[in-house]
Design a protein around this motif. Structure first.
Motif: not given
Length: 155
Positions: A59, A107, A131
């Motif tokens: 991520a 993500i 995100s």
């Protein structure tokens, strides 16, 4: 020459795409836990911990790579000829935005995967928030399209 009408049409389309992707993050947070609370997916705790560390690492790498890829797409030279009716600056900006938003959305999907496998809502919330923060950073801006159009017109 980029007209105001072309600019507004392109920006409004990008805002709709942005809104749809942000709405999908809300689905991950609110709908997915309700629908999946009774699922019985079993995943060994050791494997989950390894996967969790890997997805968190991925991520953060995705977050960094998104910035570089977006800048690379926007910095590419202007196309030599127009292949569509849309202004090249709008085309290029749309491409860069869709790539950046899709990578940012990934993500949130990592958080959803961790929630599905481990039922840990903290992972879902943290990665979805990361995100959403990235998507907020990449919100469509008129000024960026205008400066891109000016750069393309100079060449």
């Amino acid at each position: 020459m980029l007209t105001g009408q072309e600019l507004e049409k392109g920006i409004s389309m990008l805002k709709m795409i942005w809104g749809a992707l942000v709405a999908s993050l809300l689905v991950y947070i609110f709908i997915a836990p309700m629908m999946l609370e009774t699922s019985r997916i079993t995943f060994p705790p050791e494997a989950y911990d390894t996967l969790r560390k890997a997805l968190y690492s991925i991520a953060f790498v995705t977050l960094a790579v998104t910035w570089f890829v977006r800048r690379m797409v926007l910095a590419a030279p202007a196309p030599k000829q127009r292949k569509s009716q849309q202004h090249p600056a709008i085309q290029r900006y749309t491409t860069a935005m869709i790539i950046a938003l899709a990578m940012s959305e990934a993500i949130g999907i990592y958080g959803l995967i961790l929630f599905l496998l481990g039922k840990n809502q903290v992972d879902l919330y943290l990665l979805t928030a990361l995100s959403a923060a990235a998507m907020t950073l990449y919100f469509p801006r008129r000024e960026e399209v205008i400066s891109l159009a000016k750069r393309f017109e100079k060449k």
